[in-house]
Write a protein that holds these residues in place. Structure first.
Motif, PDB file in Angstrom:
ATOM      1  N   GLY A   1      98.229  44.572  16.136  1.00  0.00           N
ATOM      2  CA  GLY A   1      98.529  43.058  15.386  1.00  0.00           C
ATOM      3  C   GLY A   1      98.749  44.146  13.845  1.00  0.00           C
ATOM      4  N   MET A   2      96.752  44.164  13.989  1.00  0.00           N
ATOM      5  CA  MET A   2      96.070  44.293  12.398  1.00  0.00           C
ATOM      6  C   MET A   2      97.566  45.977  12.240  1.00  0.00           C
TER       7      MET A   2
ATOM      8  N   ALA B   1     100.960  44.847  11.186  1.00  0.00           N
ATOM      9  CA  ALA B   1     101.042  43.495   9.987  1.00  0.00           C
ATOM     10  C   ALA B   1     101.342  44.505   7.926  1.00  0.00           C
TER      11      ALA B   1
ATOM     12  N   LEU C   1     106.239  40.219  14.310  1.00  0.00           N
ATOM     13  CA  LEU C   1     105.234  39.900  15.999  1.00  0.00           C
ATOM     14  C   LEU C   1     106.613  40.051  17.225  1.00  0.00           C
TER      15      LEU C   1
ATOM     16  N   MET D   1     105.941  43.976  17.299  1.00  0.00           N
ATOM     17  CA  MET D   1     104.438  43.529  17.979  1.00  0.00           C
ATOM     18  C   MET D   1     104.781  43.686  20.139  1.00  0.00           C
TER      19      MET D   1
ATOM     20  N   THR E   1     102.980  45.965  22.130  1.00  0.00           N
ATOM     21  CA  THR E   1     102.095  45.397  23.126  1.00  0.00           C
ATOM     22  C   THR E   1     101.942  45.704  24.502  1.00  0.00           C
TER      23      THR E   1
ATOM     24  N   SER F   1      96.351  37.450  20.491  1.00  0.00           N
ATOM     25  CA  SER F   1      95.911  38.205  19.494  1.00  0.00           C
ATOM     26  C   SER F   1      97.963  37.891  19.101  1.00  0.00           C
TER      27      SER F   1
ATOM     28  N   SER G   1      97.365  37.597  14.568  1.00  0.00           N
ATOM     29  CA  SER G   1      98.038  38.945  14.152  1.00  0.00           C
ATOM     30  C   SER G   1      99.202  38.273  12.661  1.00  0.00           C
TER      31      SER G   1
ATOM     32  N   ILE H   1      97.264  37.730   9.794  1.00  0.00           N
ATOM     33  CA  ILE H   1      96.853  38.502   8.796  1.00  0.00           C
ATOM     34  C   ILE H   1      97.818  38.710   7.957  1.00  0.00           C
ATOM     35  N   MET H   2      99.568  38.441   8.807  1.00  0.00           N
ATOM     36  CA  MET H   2     100.447  38.995   8.656  1.00  0.00           C
ATOM     37  C   MET H   2     100.805  38.162   7.050  1.00  0.00           C
TER      38      MET H   2
ATOM     39  N   GLN I   1      88.347  47.495  11.672  1.00  0.00           N
ATOM     40  CA  GLN I   1      88.161  47.715  12.972  1.00  0.00           C
ATOM     41  C   GLN I   1      87.170  48.575  13.648  1.00  0.00           C
TER      42      GLN I   1
END
Length: 282
Positions: free
Chosen positions: A98-99, A102, A140, A143, A147, A175, A179, A182-183, A211
């Motif tokens: 997700g990072m 983002a 998302l 993401m 995933t 997660s 995420s 962070i977005m 990371q």
């Protein structure tokens, strides 16, 4: 011939602002606006399928690269082999996925402003936050695709789920929650920087140390003391440890609650700032 009578506003009445208009929009209308904007963003992806290449290829490349290049040595430090490292790595990559995705939110917002799309949205009677939330919802979704591909790769290479399907789904949800928080940071970057390239460059400068200075790729016990201290306070380490515990077993309560606290704190600070910048951006 008909005439229209204009009733003057009472003396001392403030003009209607964008903030007032947003306050009059109810929850149902807000959700409808978000849905329409999500559809618009999905249609953009449909017209530009190449924008999905990062989502489709990144999980495959990262999994193969780290498992077969570093799996033997790092697996040995875990007291096992490449298979043990696979079970260690996949939950960490879930936390990382997700990072990287983002960043697309920030670059997308920046690009829309340069094209004048956001100026058009700001003239419409819609909640300003709905434009930004729709961006997050679509990312998302991207993401989730990444995933699923990551998990398919992991199971195909022999990853073993140490807990249950419920634990796996909880790990995915955690997660996604972090995420989404962070977005908001990347949306603020997208609204603050002049070009999408600048947003991406700044994002890499921030994400790379977070990371690699975490427990995503390697156990902190193998790192120097000063780096272990940084890792202990790194929110990505808490997220990776929580996801790993939910999927493979082990204590998770502390890591889960710390991750939720980080996500809530980031959202409470950055979401209002992002909406405020969106209103005021020239």
């Amino acid at each position: 011939m008909s005439t229209t009578t204009l009733t003057p506003a009472p003396v001392g009445t403030a003009p209607v602002t964008a903030r007032d208009e947003e306050g009059r929009i109810g929850l149902r209308a807000n959700l409808r606006h978000i849905g329409a904007l999500v559809r618009r963003n999905l249609l953009q992806i449909k017209k530009d399928p190449e924008s999905m290449f990062d989502v489709l290829l990144m999980p495959v490349i990262f999994t193969l690269l780290f498992v077969y290049v570093f799996g033997g040595s790092v697996g040995g430090s875990l007291g096992g082999d490449r298979q043990d490292y696979l079970n260690y790595l996949i939950p960490g990559l879930m936390a990382m996925m997700g990072m990287n995705i983002a960043m697309a939110v920030g670059t997308g917002v920046n690009d829309d402003f340069r094209k004048g799309v956001m100026d058009r949205f700001r003239t419409m009677p819609i909640a300003r936050s709905s434009v930004l939330i729709a961006k997050i919802v679509v990312e998302l979704g991207r993401m989730m695709v990444a995933t699923v591909i990551l998990l398919v790769m992991g199971f195909a290479l022999g990853m073993e789920l140490g807990t249950s399907v419920a634990g796996l789904l909880t790990a995915v949800a955690l997660s996604a929650l972090f995420s989404a928080a962070i977005m908001w940071i990347f949306i603020v970057l997208g609204l603050s920087m002049k070009t999408a390239q600048a947003v991406q460059g700044m994002g890499m400068l921030v994400l790379m140390p977070l990371q690699f200075g975490s427990s995503i790729f390697a156990p902190p016990q193998t790192m120097p003391g000063w780096l272990q201290t940084f890792t202990d306070y790194n929110p990505l380490s808490n997220l990776a440890d929580a996801v790993r515990g939910l999927m493979m077993g082990g204590p998770v309560a502390d890591s889960v609650w710390v991750t939720i606290a980080w996500a809530a704190g980031i959202t409470l600070v950055m979401a209002p700032l992002a909406v405020s910048k969106f209103r005021r951006k020239a």
